[in-house]
Design a protein around this motif. Structure first.
Motif, PDB file in Angstrom:
ATOM      1  N   ASP A  75      45.478  45.777  33.559  1.00 16.46           N
ATOM      2  CA  ASP A  75      44.385  44.967  34.106  1.00 16.46           C
ATOM      3  C   ASP A  75      43.299  45.849  34.719  1.00 16.46           C
ATOM      4  O   ASP A  75      42.101  45.578  34.570  1.00 16.46           O
ATOM      5  CB  ASP A  75      44.910  43.986  35.153  1.00 16.46           C
ATOM      6  N   ALA A  76      43.707  46.900  35.424  1.00 11.81           N
ATOM      7  CA  ALA A  76      42.732  47.796  36.048  1.00 11.81           C
ATOM      8  C   ALA A  76      41.869  48.487  34.989  1.00 11.81           C
ATOM      9  O   ALA A  76      40.661  48.670  35.170  1.00 11.81           O
ATOM     10  CB  ALA A  76      43.449  48.826  36.914  1.00 11.81           C
ATOM     11  N   ALA A  77      42.493  48.850  33.883  1.00 13.51           N
ATOM     12  CA  ALA A  77      41.747  49.514  32.801  1.00 13.51           C
ATOM     13  C   ALA A  77      40.724  48.574  32.177  1.00 13.51           C
ATOM     14  O   ALA A  77      39.708  49.024  31.628  1.00 13.51           O
ATOM     15  CB  ALA A  77      42.722  50.013  31.742  1.00 13.51           C
ATOM     16  N   ASP A  78      40.974  47.264  32.273  1.00  9.75           N
ATOM     17  CA  ASP A  78      40.076  46.268  31.687  1.00  9.75           C
ATOM     18  C   ASP A  78      39.301  45.493  32.748  1.00  9.75           C
ATOM     19  O   ASP A  78      38.776  44.410  32.478  1.00  9.75           O
ATOM     20  CB  ASP A  78      40.881  45.268  30.843  1.00  9.75           C
ATOM     21  N   ALA A  79      39.204  46.048  33.939  1.00 13.40           N
ATOM     22  CA  ALA A  79      38.604  45.322  35.061  1.00 13.40           C
ATOM     23  C   ALA A  79      37.172  44.881  34.796  1.00 13.40           C
ATOM     24  O   ALA A  79      36.728  43.842  35.287  1.00 13.40           O
ATOM     25  CB  ALA A  79      38.663  46.179  36.324  1.00 13.40           C
ATOM     26  N   ASP A  80      36.428  45.660  34.021  1.00 15.58           N
ATOM     27  CA  ASP A  80      35.030  45.336  33.754  1.00 15.58           C
ATOM     28  C   ASP A  80      34.835  44.606  32.432  1.00 15.58           C
ATOM     29  O   ASP A  80      33.701  44.391  31.995  1.00 15.58           O
ATOM     30  CB  ASP A  80      34.195  46.619  33.749  1.00 15.58           C
ATOM     31  N   LYS A  81      35.924  44.221  31.810  1.00 16.94           N
ATOM     32  CA  LYS A  81      35.865  43.576  30.501  1.00 16.94           C
ATOM     33  C   LYS A  81      35.926  42.057  30.670  1.00 16.94           C
ATOM     34  O   LYS A  81      36.817  41.526  31.321  1.00 16.94           O
ATOM     35  CB  LYS A  81      37.052  44.065  29.668  1.00 16.94           C
ATOM     36  N   LYS A  82      34.960  41.347  30.100  1.00 22.97           N
ATOM     37  CA  LYS A  82      34.935  39.894  30.176  1.00 22.97           C
ATOM     38  C   LYS A  82      35.134  39.314  28.773  1.00 22.97           C
ATOM     39  O   LYS A  82      34.594  39.844  27.794  1.00 22.97           O
ATOM     40  CB  LYS A  82      33.610  39.388  30.759  1.00 22.97           C
ATOM     41  N   ILE A  83      35.908  38.243  28.698  1.00 22.20           N
ATOM     42  CA  ILE A  83      36.145  37.619  27.406  1.00 22.20           C
ATOM     43  C   ILE A  83      34.989  36.688  27.067  1.00 22.20           C
ATOM     44  O   ILE A  83      34.341  36.124  27.952  1.00 22.20           O
ATOM     45  CB  ILE A  83      37.492  36.867  27.369  1.00 22.20           C
ATOM     46  N   ASN A  84      34.742  36.524  25.769  1.00 21.47           N
ATOM     47  CA  ASN A  84      33.593  35.752  25.307  1.00 21.47           C
ATOM     48  C   ASN A  84      33.938  34.329  24.874  1.00 21.47           C
ATOM     49  O   ASN A  84      33.050  33.481  24.830  1.00 21.47           O
ATOM     50  CB  ASN A  84      32.916  36.476  24.141  1.00 21.47           C
ATOM     51  N   MET A  85      35.192  34.081  24.500  1.00 21.02           N
ATOM     52  CA  MET A  85      35.517  32.731  24.048  1.00 21.02           C
ATOM     53  C   MET A  85      35.504  31.752  25.222  1.00 21.02           C
ATOM     54  O   MET A  85      35.719  32.154  26.377  1.00 21.02           O
ATOM     55  CB  MET A  85      36.875  32.706  23.340  1.00 21.02           C
ATOM     56  N   PRO A  86      35.237  30.471  24.974  1.00 22.38           N
ATOM     57  CA  PRO A  86      35.269  29.479  26.053  1.00 22.38           C
ATOM     58  C   PRO A  86      36.630  29.448  26.749  1.00 22.38           C
ATOM     59  O   PRO A  86      37.675  29.546  26.101  1.00 22.38           O
ATOM     60  CB  PRO A  86      34.996  28.155  25.329  1.00 22.38           C
ATOM     61  N   LEU A  87      36.593  29.345  28.078  1.00 21.86           N
ATOM     62  CA  LEU A  87      37.819  29.329  28.884  1.00 21.86           C
ATOM     63  C   LEU A  87      37.853  28.073  29.750  1.00 21.86           C
ATOM     64  O   LEU A  87      36.886  27.768  30.451  1.00 21.86           O
ATOM     65  CB  LEU A  87      37.891  30.576  29.759  1.00 21.86           C
ATOM     66  N   LEU A  88      38.962  27.355  29.691  1.00 24.78           N
ATOM     67  CA  LEU A  88      39.214  26.210  30.563  1.00 24.78           C
ATOM     68  C   LEU A  88      40.257  26.613  31.595  1.00 24.78           C
ATOM     69  O   LEU A  88      41.350  27.058  31.240  1.00 24.78           O
ATOM     70  CB  LEU A  88      39.738  25.024  29.755  1.00 24.78           C
ATOM     71  N   ALA A  89      39.913  26.476  32.867  1.00 25.61           N
ATOM     72  CA  ALA A  89      40.870  26.730  33.947  1.00 25.61           C
ATOM     73  C   ALA A  89      41.269  25.388  34.563  1.00 25.61           C
ATOM     74  O   ALA A  89      40.413  24.643  35.051  1.00 25.61           O
ATOM     75  CB  ALA A  89      40.254  27.633  35.006  1.00 25.61           C
ATOM     76  N   LEU A  90      42.553  25.066  34.512  1.00 25.02           N
ATOM     77  CA  LEU A  90      43.097  23.882  35.160  1.00 25.02           C
ATOM     78  C   LEU A  90      44.027  24.322  36.266  1.00 25.02           C
ATOM     79  O   LEU A  90      44.735  25.329  36.130  1.00 25.02           O
ATOM     80  CB  LEU A  90      43.870  23.018  34.151  1.00 25.02           C
ATOM     81  N   TRP A  91      44.047  23.581  37.356  1.00 26.69           N
ATOM     82  CA  TRP A  91      44.959  23.920  38.440  1.00 26.69           C
ATOM     83  C   TRP A  91      45.430  22.652  39.138  1.00 26.69           C
ATOM     84  O   TRP A  91      44.812  21.600  39.043  1.00 26.69           O
ATOM     85  CB  TRP A  91      44.301  24.860  39.444  1.00 26.69           C
ATOM     86  N   GLY A  92      46.573  22.779  39.824  1.00 29.63           N
ATOM     87  CA  GLY A  92      47.087  21.668  40.602  1.00 29.63           C
ATOM     88  C   GLY A  92      46.378  21.576  41.938  1.00 29.63           C
ATOM     89  O   GLY A  92      46.488  22.494  42.761  1.00 29.63           O
ATOM     90  N   ALA A  93      45.658  20.503  42.156  1.00 23.28           N
ATOM     91  CA  ALA A  93      44.897  20.357  43.400  1.00 23.28           C
ATOM     92  C   ALA A  93      45.800  20.284  44.624  1.00 23.28           C
ATOM     93  O   ALA A  93      45.374  20.576  45.742  1.00 23.28           O
ATOM     94  CB  ALA A  93      44.011  19.117  43.327  1.00 23.28           C
ATOM     95  N   LYS A  94      47.072  19.897  44.424  1.00 21.22           N
ATOM     96  CA  LYS A  94      48.020  19.806  45.531  1.00 21.22           C
ATOM     97  C   LYS A  94      48.878  21.061  45.668  1.00 21.22           C
ATOM     98  O   LYS A  94      49.706  21.149  46.581  1.00 21.22           O
ATOM     99  CB  LYS A  94      48.941  18.604  45.323  1.00 21.22           C
ATOM    100  N   GLY A  95      48.707  22.003  44.769  1.00 18.79           N
ATOM    101  CA  GLY A  95      49.547  23.194  44.755  1.00 18.79           C
ATOM    102  C   GLY A  95      48.924  24.376  45.453  1.00 18.79           C
ATOM    103  O   GLY A  95      47.770  24.334  45.917  1.00 18.79           O
ATOM    104  N   LEU A  96      49.667  25.464  45.518  1.00 20.21           N
ATOM    105  CA  LEU A  96      49.242  26.648  46.260  1.00 20.21           C
ATOM    106  C   LEU A  96      48.020  27.310  45.631  1.00 20.21           C
ATOM    107  O   LEU A  96      47.104  27.728  46.340  1.00 20.21           O
ATOM    108  CB  LEU A  96      50.400  27.649  46.344  1.00 20.21           C
ATOM    109  N   VAL A  97      48.000  27.414  44.310  1.00 21.06           N
ATOM    110  CA  VAL A  97      46.865  28.059  43.651  1.00 21.06           C
ATOM    111  C   VAL A  97      45.572  27.307  43.967  1.00 21.06           C
ATOM    112  O   VAL A  97      44.552  27.908  44.306  1.00 21.06           O
ATOM    113  CB  VAL A  97      47.101  28.133  42.131  1.00 21.06           C
ATOM    114  N   GLY A  98      45.619  25.980  43.867  1.00 18.50           N
ATOM    115  CA  GLY A  98      44.437  25.184  44.161  1.00 18.50           C
ATOM    116  C   GLY A  98      43.995  25.264  45.606  1.00 18.50           C
ATOM    117  O   GLY A  98      42.796  25.163  45.906  1.00 18.50           O
ATOM    118  N   LYS A  99      44.936  25.464  46.506  1.00 13.46           N
ATOM    119  CA  LYS A  99      44.611  25.513  47.934  1.00 13.46           C
ATOM    120  C   LYS A  99      44.120  26.887  48.386  1.00 13.46           C
ATOM    121  O   LYS A  99      43.275  26.989  49.284  1.00 13.46           O
ATOM    122  CB  LYS A  99      45.835  25.111  48.758  1.00 13.46           C
TER     123      LYS A  99
END
Length: 295
Positions: free
Chosen positions: A225-249
Motif C-alpha cells: 500500500d505504501a508503494a502505491d500511496a500516490d496511485k489512484k484508480i480510475n474505474m468508478p468506485l462505490l463505497a457502502l458502509w453500515g451507518a450503525k457500525g464502527l466504520v460508519g461512526k
C-alpha cells in the motif's frame, strides 16, 4: 441457499483450487466475502443480481471455507492481498472473463481494492463494503477502534497464540463475532450460512490461514500500500458502509476513498458491519443501481 447456482471447485493456473458458486447469465459480477465467513454471506444478495441480469461468481477466498489453504511463508506473502487478487483475476480468466464487475465485503473488499490497483484493465467497476483503507485505519487507531476491532491486533500475534485460543472453542468465537459486529440481531443470519461458517472454522488449518490473512494486512500489505500511496484508480468506485457500525461512526468513508480513486460515490446503509446479511435488499439494490447506471 443459492438455488439454481452451480457449486464447484476450480483449479487455477497456480495450482490453487477455489470453491466457487456460479449462477445467472449476463455481465459477470465477482463477489468476495469477508471474515469470518465464506461465499455463503452473499446468499441473500446473489439471487437479486441474477434476477436483474448479472452472472454471479462467488468464491471462497484462499484460506477460507472449502478453498485451498496453502502453507504460508515468513513474510505472509501467501496471504497477501496481492496474491489473493491474483487468485481472483486467474479465476475469472479460467471462466473466460478478461473484464468484470467486482464487489467485496470486509477482507474481500481489501482483496478487491488490491485487484483494482494491480489489474485495472480487468476491473470495470468496483464496490467496497464497510471498509476504510487499511493504512488509514491503523494510523488512526484509538481506544474506540482498538476496542471494537480488537481482532486486528489479536489475530496478528505470532502463531500459535491466536490459533490455540480460537481453536479451544471456535463455535463460541465465531458466534461472538457475528453478534458483536452486526447491529440487526442474530436472527438475520440464516442457519444454513452459520452452519457453513462454523464448519469451516472448526478446521485448525482454516483458523491458521485466516490469521495469516490478518498478519499479511499488518505487514506485507502495508508495504504494498505504501508503494502505491500516490496511485489512484480510475474505474468508478462505490463505497457502502453500515451507518450503525464502527466504520460508519469512526471514518468519513467516502472522503477517504476519494484519496484513492478518481470517481467515488458513497452511501451508508441502516446496518452494522454485515451488510449482505443485515440489509440484503438495500445492498443488492445499491449494487444493481451502481453497476447498471455508471458509465
Amino acid at each position: 441457499m443459492f438455488e439454481g447456482f452451480e457449486d464447484t471447485n476450480i483449479t487455477l493456473r497456480s495450482g490453487l483450487t477455489l470453491r466457487v458458486r456460479i449462477g445467472g447469465e449476463g455481465k459477470p459480477v465477482l463477489l468476495l466475502h469477508g471474515y469470518p465467513q465464506t461465499s455463503a454471506c452473499w446468499h441473500k444478495v446473489a439471487p437479486s443480481l441474477v434476477d436483474r441480469g448479472f452472472r454471479v461468481i462467488a468464491p471462497d477466498l484462499r484460506g477460507y471455507g472449502r478453498s485451498d489453504k496453502p502453507v504460508s511463508d515468513a513474510k505472509h506473502l501467501t496471504y497477501s492481498k496481492r496474491t489473493m487478487a491474483e487468485d481472483q483475476v486467474s479465476l475469472m480468466q479460467e471462466l473466460g472473463y478478461s473484464r468484470f464487475l467486482l464487489a467485496g465485503h470486509d477482507r474481500g473488499a481489501r482483496v478487491a481494492f488490491r485487484t483494482a490497483l494491480d489489474y485495472p484493465e480487468a476491473v470495470e467497476m468496483l464496490a467496497l463494503l464497510d471498509i476504510a483503507p487499511t493504512d488509514e485505519m491503523y494510523a488512526r487507531t484509538d481506544r474506540d477502534f482498538a476496542t471494537g476491532y480488537y481482532h486486528w491486533f489479536f489475530l496478528i500475534q505470532p502463531s500459535p497464540l491466536p490459533e490455540r485460543l480460537i481453536g479451544a472453542d471456535p463455535d463460541f468465537y465465531l458466534r461472538s463475532k457475528l453478534a458483536a459486529w452486526g447491529r440487526s440481531g442474530t436472527d438475520v443470519y440464516s442457519q444454513e450460512a452459520v452452519s457453513e461458517y462454523l464448519q469451516a472454522f472448526r478446521d485448525p488449518v482454516s483458523i491458521h490461514a485466516t490469521c495469516e490473512d490478518y498478519r499479511a494486512s499488518a505487514t506485507i500489505d502495508l508495504e504494498h500500500d505504501a508503494a502505491d500511496a500516490d496511485k489512484k484508480i480510475n474505474m468508478p468506485l462505490l463505497a457502502l458502509w453500515g451507518a450503525k457500525g464502527l466504520v460508519g461512526k469512526l471514518y468519513d468513508v467516502e472522503k477517504l476513498w476519494r484519496k484513492r480513486a478518481h470517481h467515488v460515490v458513497g452511501k451508508g446503509l441502516p446496518a452494522g458491519h454485515f451488510l449482505p446479511e443485515e440489509v440484503p435488499d438495500e445492498t443488492a439494490e445499491a449494487l444493481i443501481h451502481f453497476f447498471k447506471n455508471q458509465p
